[in-house]
Design a protein around this motif. Structure first.
Motif, PDB file in Angstrom:
ATOM      1  N   ALA A  27      -4.073   5.228  10.829  1.00  0.00           N
ATOM      2  CA  ALA A  27      -2.086   4.277   9.723  1.00  0.00           C
ATOM      3  C   ALA A  27      -2.461   5.113   9.182  1.00  0.00           C
ATOM      4  O   ALA A  27      -1.333   4.599   8.002  1.00  0.00           O
ATOM      5  N   ALA A  28      -3.412   5.333   8.117  1.00  0.00           N
ATOM      6  CA  ALA A  28      -3.756   5.435   6.694  1.00  0.00           C
ATOM      7  C   ALA A  28      -3.267   7.469   6.070  1.00  0.00           C
ATOM      8  O   ALA A  28      -2.373   7.333   5.712  1.00  0.00           O
ATOM      9  N   GLY A  29      -3.736   7.734   7.442  1.00  0.00           N
ATOM     10  CA  GLY A  29      -3.228   9.101   7.423  1.00  0.00           C
ATOM     11  C   GLY A  29      -1.988   9.289   7.245  1.00  0.00           C
ATOM     12  O   GLY A  29      -1.200  10.341   6.407  1.00  0.00           O
ATOM     13  N   ARG A  61       3.713   9.735   4.358  1.00  0.00           N
ATOM     14  CA  ARG A  61       4.937   9.150   3.994  1.00  0.00           C
ATOM     15  C   ARG A  61       4.982   9.062   2.391  1.00  0.00           C
ATOM     16  O   ARG A  61       6.302   9.198   2.030  1.00  0.00           O
ATOM     17  N   ALA A  62       3.729   9.083   1.628  1.00  0.00           N
ATOM     18  CA  ALA A  62       3.654   8.331   0.251  1.00  0.00           C
ATOM     19  C   ALA A  62       4.459  10.492   0.044  1.00  0.00           C
ATOM     20  O   ALA A  62       4.565  10.263  -1.421  1.00  0.00           O
ATOM     21  N   LEU A  72       0.637  -0.994  -0.126  1.00  0.00           N
ATOM     22  CA  LEU A  72      -0.079  -0.936   0.239  1.00  0.00           C
ATOM     23  C   LEU A  72       0.572   1.196  -0.205  1.00  0.00           C
ATOM     24  O   LEU A  72       0.855   2.157  -0.839  1.00  0.00           O
ATOM     25  N   PRO A  73       2.234   1.870   1.212  1.00  0.00           N
ATOM     26  CA  PRO A  73       2.667   2.517   0.616  1.00  0.00           C
ATOM     27  C   PRO A  73       3.440   3.245  -0.642  1.00  0.00           C
ATOM     28  O   PRO A  73       3.234   3.943  -1.057  1.00  0.00           O
ATOM     29  N   GLY A  74       3.610   1.493  -1.630  1.00  0.00           N
ATOM     30  CA  GLY A  74       3.774   1.760  -2.881  1.00  0.00           C
ATOM     31  C   GLY A  74       3.325   2.165  -3.463  1.00  0.00           C
ATOM     32  O   GLY A  74       3.076   2.919  -4.295  1.00  0.00           O
ATOM     33  N   ALA A  75       1.860   1.596  -3.642  1.00  0.00           N
ATOM     34  CA  ALA A  75       0.553   2.185  -4.233  1.00  0.00           C
ATOM     35  C   ALA A  75       0.485   3.531  -4.482  1.00  0.00           C
ATOM     36  O   ALA A  75       0.598   3.990  -5.358  1.00  0.00           O
ATOM     37  N   LEU A  76       0.669   4.040  -2.843  1.00  0.00           N
ATOM     38  CA  LEU A  76       0.338   5.450  -2.250  1.00  0.00           C
ATOM     39  C   LEU A  76       1.411   6.354  -3.396  1.00  0.00           C
ATOM     40  O   LEU A  76       1.038   7.446  -3.442  1.00  0.00           O
ATOM     41  N   THR A  77       2.375   5.685  -3.241  1.00  0.00           N
ATOM     42  CA  THR A  77       3.529   6.990  -4.181  1.00  0.00           C
ATOM     43  C   THR A  77       3.552   6.552  -5.005  1.00  0.00           C
ATOM     44  O   THR A  77       3.666   8.219  -5.755  1.00  0.00           O
ATOM     45  N   LEU A  78       3.236   5.788  -5.272  1.00  0.00           N
ATOM     46  CA  LEU A  78       3.189   5.865  -7.443  1.00  0.00           C
ATOM     47  C   LEU A  78       1.989   6.707  -8.544  1.00  0.00           C
ATOM     48  O   LEU A  78       2.314   7.329  -8.650  1.00  0.00           O
TER      49      LEU A  78
END
Length: 275
Positions: free
Chosen positions: A165-167, A172-173, A113-119
């Motif tokens: 955690a979502a926030g 982080r992204a 999920l962190p990677g998907a948000l960063t993308l």
């Protein structure tokens, strides 16, 4: 060394392909997510021309005047929408290619999920908007309690992300002005199998990599434990939690938080004046 993946990507694609033909009969959660996204979008006074629908399902999201690129992890959904089949955390997105990205109902089944948000953030142009919704961690409390009672030794429910955690993940992204909020959706079922039919129909059944099939005796115990929570009318109250995310790709035009120590008034003095 990379962390082991939680979800089975092939099983997830298969679940979405199997759900596609009967999707309109079970898509109530995604429709509510899209309504919430539309409400948030209505407060933004600007036009969006290049849009990405990330996890498009039946391509129900629309925006007049916009060119919409659609991506789904399921082959059937992607092909029906004339879109791209890809996982949200592995899709190749050109940097700064969209001014709006929406995602409804899929981010809770993404391995990274962190990677998907960063993308997604990198694919937005400066001051581009990201709006997403997914099922949160307090969903289906009755089913989860029944699963623990019927088969306490086996993990059958997906680990899910809570709103706090979502926030943090949005920060982080690299999103600016991130907001995460929650809406509850109460539902009622006549029995366990009505709930299972909805979960299958919305491609939300177990896709954990180490999942195990339910034995008949375990299924019977699960159905009994679920039904034990029924109201006097015989229906079981259940609840879904929808987490909504809003964030912007950073841009110099956006408001900045005040520099620490830059205040010109004393909070202590202000409080003393009130006393």
């Amino acid at each position: 060394m990379t962390d082991p993946e939680i979800f089975d990507r092939a099983a997830r694609r298969l679940r979405r392909d199997r759900a596609a033909p009967g999707w309109p009969g079970h898509d109530f959660l995604r429709r509510l997510m899209l309504e919430g996204i539309a409400d948030r979008l209505a407060t933004v006074r600007r036009e969006f021309r290049d849009v990405l629908d990330l996890g498009c399902a039946d391509a129900a999201f629309g925006l007049p005047g916009a060119e919409i690129t659609r991506i789904d992890a399921g082959t059937a959904f992607a092909h029906a929408a004339n879109g791209i089949q890809a996982d949200e955390d592995r899709v190749a997105l050109s940097p700064a290619s969209f001014d709006l990205i929406v995602s409804a109902g899929v981010l809770d089944q993404v391995n990274d999920l962190p990677g998907a948000l960063t993308l997604a953030r990198r694919a937005l142009r400066p001051d581009g908007l990201f709006l997403a919704a997914f099922v949160g961690n307090t969903s289906l409390p009755t089913l989860r309690a029944a699963l623990r009672a019927a088969d306490p030794a086996v993990q059958r429910a997906h680990p899910q992300v809570d709103v706090r955690a979502a926030g943090d993940l949005m920060v982080r992204a690299g999103f600016a002005l991130p907001v995460a909020d929650v809406e509850g959706v109460p539902v009622r079922y006549g029995d366990l199998f009505g709930l299972i039919a909805d979960l299958r129909g919305m491609a939300a059944t177990n896709v954990l990599r180490d999942r195990r099939p339910l034995r008949r005796d375990t299924l019977a115990a699960l159905a009994a434990a679920f039904q034990a929570s029924a109201d006097p009318d015989g229906r079981v109250p259940e609840r879904f939690e929808l987490v909504f995310l809003t964030g912007w790709a950073p841009d110099d035009s956006q408001p900045k938080p005040a520099r620490r120590g830059s205040a010109t008034a004393s909070l202590t003095q202000a409080l003393q004046k009130r006393l």
